[in-house]
Design an enzyme around this catalytic site. Structure first.
Site, PDB file in Angstrom:
ATOM      1  N   GLY A 146       7.710   4.178   3.187  1.00  0.00           N
ATOM      2  CA  GLY A 146       8.099   5.329   3.274  1.00  0.00           C
ATOM      3  C   GLY A 146       9.423   5.199   4.373  1.00  0.00           C
ATOM      4  N   ASN A 147       9.723   6.347   5.097  1.00  0.00           N
ATOM      5  CA  ASN A 147      10.877   6.197   5.921  1.00  0.00           C
ATOM      6  C   ASN A 147      10.708   5.550   6.980  1.00  0.00           C
ATOM      7  OD1 ASN A 147       9.250   7.910   7.462  1.00  0.00           O
ATOM      8  ND2 ASN A 147      10.763   9.849   7.482  1.00  0.00           N
TER       9      ASN A 147
ATOM     10  N   ASP B  34       2.440  14.710  13.088  1.00  0.00           N
ATOM     11  CA  ASP B  34       2.574  14.721  11.886  1.00  0.00           C
ATOM     12  C   ASP B  34       1.109  14.557  10.979  1.00  0.00           C
ATOM     13  OD1 ASP B  34       4.296  12.351   9.797  1.00  0.00           O
ATOM     14  OD2 ASP B  34       3.852  14.494   9.580  1.00  0.00           O
TER      15      ASP B  34
ATOM     16  N   SER C 287       6.959  -0.093   5.762  1.00  0.00           N
ATOM     17  CA  SER C 287       6.168  -0.377   4.536  1.00  0.00           C
ATOM     18  C   SER C 287       4.799  -0.845   5.114  1.00  0.00           C
ATOM     19  CB  SER C 287       6.717  -1.448   3.692  1.00  0.00           C
ATOM     20  OG  SER C 287       6.555  -2.758   4.392  1.00  0.00           O
ATOM     21  N   VAL C 288       3.525  -0.649   4.424  1.00  0.00           N
ATOM     22  CA  VAL C 288       2.214  -0.929   4.839  1.00  0.00           C
ATOM     23  C   VAL C 288       1.868  -1.683   3.733  1.00  0.00           C
ATOM     24  CG1 VAL C 288      -0.024  -0.151   5.278  1.00  0.00           C
ATOM     25  CG2 VAL C 288       1.914   1.057   6.183  1.00  0.00           C
TER      26      VAL C 288
ATOM     27  N   LEU D  26       0.882  -1.339  -0.062  1.00  0.00           N
ATOM     28  CA  LEU D  26       0.026  -0.231  -0.016  1.00  0.00           C
ATOM     29  C   LEU D  26       0.913   1.256   0.138  1.00  0.00           C
ATOM     30  CD1 LEU D  26      -2.785  -1.140   2.716  1.00  0.00           C
ATOM     31  CD2 LEU D  26      -3.167  -0.755   0.030  1.00  0.00           C
ATOM     32  N   GLY D  27       1.982   1.374   0.638  1.00  0.00           N
ATOM     33  CA  GLY D  27       2.850   2.410   0.571  1.00  0.00           C
ATOM     34  C   GLY D  27       4.234   2.052   1.499  1.00  0.00           C
TER      35      GLY D  27
HETATM   36  C1  LIG Z   1      -3.560   1.633   8.190  1.00  0.00           C
HETATM   37  C2  LIG Z   1      -4.412   1.713   6.750  1.00  0.00           C
HETATM   38  C3  LIG Z   1      -5.451   1.212   6.457  1.00  0.00           C
HETATM   39  N1  LIG Z   1      -6.091   1.338   5.186  1.00  0.00           N
HETATM   40  C4  LIG Z   1      -5.261   1.824   4.555  1.00  0.00           C
HETATM   41  N2  LIG Z   1      -5.762   1.812   2.909  1.00  0.00           N
HETATM   42  C5  LIG Z   1      -4.954   2.342   1.751  1.00  0.00           C
HETATM   43  C6  LIG Z   1      -5.753   1.753   0.634  1.00  0.00           C
HETATM   44  C7  LIG Z   1      -5.224   2.258  -0.500  1.00  0.00           C
HETATM   45  F1  LIG Z   1      -5.704   1.872  -1.671  1.00  0.00           F
HETATM   46  C8  LIG Z   1      -4.019   2.907  -0.680  1.00  0.00           C
HETATM   47  C9  LIG Z   1      -3.279   3.286  -2.018  1.00  0.00           C
HETATM   48  C10 LIG Z   1      -4.353   4.309  -2.939  1.00  0.00           C
HETATM   49  C11 LIG Z   1      -3.516   4.558  -3.952  1.00  0.00           C
HETATM   50  N3  LIG Z   1      -2.960   3.182  -4.611  1.00  0.00           N
HETATM   51  C12 LIG Z   1      -2.071   3.736  -6.015  1.00  0.00           C
HETATM   52  C13 LIG Z   1      -1.973   2.716  -3.805  1.00  0.00           C
HETATM   53  C14 LIG Z   1      -2.842   2.054  -2.705  1.00  0.00           C
HETATM   54  C15 LIG Z   1      -3.352   3.269   0.520  1.00  0.00           C
HETATM   55  F2  LIG Z   1      -2.314   3.900   0.526  1.00  0.00           F
HETATM   56  C16 LIG Z   1      -3.924   2.894   1.896  1.00  0.00           C
HETATM   57  N4  LIG Z   1      -3.905   2.102   4.513  1.00  0.00           N
HETATM   58  C17 LIG Z   1      -3.395   2.272   5.666  1.00  0.00           C
HETATM   59  N5  LIG Z   1      -2.077   2.512   6.050  1.00  0.00           N
HETATM   60  C18 LIG Z   1      -1.195   3.143   4.934  1.00  0.00           C
HETATM   61  C19 LIG Z   1      -1.147   2.788   3.932  1.00  0.00           C
HETATM   62  C20 LIG Z   1      -0.274   3.238   2.933  1.00  0.00           C
HETATM   63  C21 LIG Z   1       0.689   4.358   3.418  1.00  0.00           C
HETATM   64  F3  LIG Z   1       1.502   4.930   2.595  1.00  0.00           F
HETATM   65  C22 LIG Z   1       0.418   4.772   4.617  1.00  0.00           C
HETATM   66  N6  LIG Z   1       1.016   6.047   4.813  1.00  0.00           N
HETATM   67  C23 LIG Z   1       1.490   7.095   4.157  1.00  0.00           C
HETATM   68  C24 LIG Z   1       1.978   8.161   5.166  1.00  0.00           C
HETATM   69  C25 LIG Z   1       2.513   7.721   6.305  1.00  0.00           C
HETATM   70  S1  LIG Z   1       1.503   6.366   6.597  1.00  0.00           S
HETATM   71  O1  LIG Z   1       2.353   5.117   6.889  1.00  0.00           O
HETATM   72  O2  LIG Z   1       0.385   6.484   7.380  1.00  0.00           O
HETATM   73  C26 LIG Z   1      -0.429   4.212   5.539  1.00  0.00           C
END
Ligand SMILES: Cc1cnc(Nc2cc(F)c(C3CCN(C)CC3)c(F)c2)nc1Nc1ccc(F)c(N2CCCS2(=O)=O)c1
Length: 273
Positions: free
Chosen positions: A34-35, A152, A38-39, A31-32
């Site tokens: 970063g520093n 943040d 990963s998630v 899903l993502g």
């Molecule tokens: C806990 C949690 C629950 N549900 C979700 N759903 C979620 C659903 C998605 F479709 C996407 C994307 C949408 C866009 N396409 C291209 C890729 C997947 C997505 F990015 C997230 N994500 C969670 N966490 C999370 C995930 C990913 C993160 F980069 C970060 N962070 C970012 C800054 C610090 S961070 O660690 O908060 C938290």
């Protein structure tokens, strides 16, 4: 006994409700990154028939700046929070292979608020943005009642659960304010982009509920910079109102900034009518 009984996950092991067994955690996609690490999107599928829940699993990348101690603190923080406007903790998974712990959270299908705004630019109206803003205020009010400072708060750390619900995520930098003080002073400058930082956080490394309010003002700006005023010219007065709220959040003197509860009233009363 029918073999179904023995196929069941090990019923005799002490089943803490929040321990997820790695063997049932099926990787789906990243899903993502970063520093922080990963998630990943996973399905927790103990029955092996794809009926299990989708979960978001956060793992510390061992070579990253964030240490294991920071990650343990993040797990401690998020597992203590119970609020509709904060992403829910589901449990932890000890991955024996990599000697690391994974944080298991609810999966929000719509992703981050930034991505959502970009995708729905055309039809996200000001009312929806204010609904999101008031939900973020409610989440921050709850966080503040637990003496936490988020440190943040930014649209990238807000996740979208549905077209009418957003939740605050990522408690990697969250700290507890000591009982005898009104702020938390960090020892070394943070890694987050300073654009979201209040002046006292930059100059004195001081973080408080009022520095979170400053960041909330930036989040408002992020939300409303996605709206083009040309599409709803009659709402110009509305933009001046939101602008005045932002300016209150950006009072140089932290005491002069509104609290999240008064921001909540401002948004709900004279803007969400
Ligand atoms: C806990 C949690 C629950 N549900 C979700 N759903 C979620 C659903 C998605 F479709 C996407 C994307 C949408 C866009 N396409 C291209 C890729 C997947 C997505 F990015 C997230 N994500 C969670 N966490 C999370 C995930 C990913 C993160 F980069 C970060 N962070 C970012 C800054 C610090 S961070 O660690 O908060 C938290």
């Amino acid at each position: 006994k029918s073999d179904g009984f023995w196929r069941r996950p090990n019923m005799f092991k002490k089943q803490q409700q929040d321990v997820f067994e790695e063997r049932y955690l099926r990787f789906i996609s990243i899903l993502g990154k970063g520093n922080f690490g990963s998630v990943e999107l996973c399905r927790y599928d103990p029955w092996g028939d794809n009926t299990g829940d989708l979960v978001a699993v956060k793992e510390l990348q061992s070579n990253k700046q964030a240490t294991m101690a920071d990650f343990q603190r993040e797990i401690q923080t998020i597992s203590s929070l119970h609020c509709d406007y904060i992403v829910k903790y589901k449990g932890i998974c000890y991955s024996t292979g990599r000697l690391s712990t994974k944080l298991v959270m609810e999966y929000l299908p719509y992703g981050s608020l930034i991505g959502y705004m970009e995708k729905h630019r055309q039809n996200v109206c000001t009312r929806r943005l204010l609904l999101f803003a008031s939900q973020i205020c409610k989440g921050m009010e709850y966080l503040q009642s637990m003496r936490y400072v988020h440190r943040d708060l930014a649209a990238r750390n807000i996740l979208v659960a549905s077209d009418t619900l957003v939740k605050i995520a990522d408690f990697g930098l969250t700290k507890i304010i000591p009982v005898d003080k009104e702020y938390y002073r960090v020892t070394q400058p943070g890694e987050s982009p300073v654009f979201w930082y209040a002046p006292e956080s930059i100059s004195e490394l001081k973080f408080s509920h009022k520095s979170d309010v400053w960041s909330f003002g930036i989040v408002l700006h992020e939300l409303f910079s996605y709206c083009d005023i040309s599409r709803n010219p009659k709402r110009v007065i509305f933009f001046f109102q939101v602008h005045s709220i932002m300016m209150q959040c950006w009072e140089f003197n932290s005491e002069d900034r509104p609290s999240f509860s008064s921001l909540q009233d401002l948004i709900e009363n004279n803007l969400l009518d």
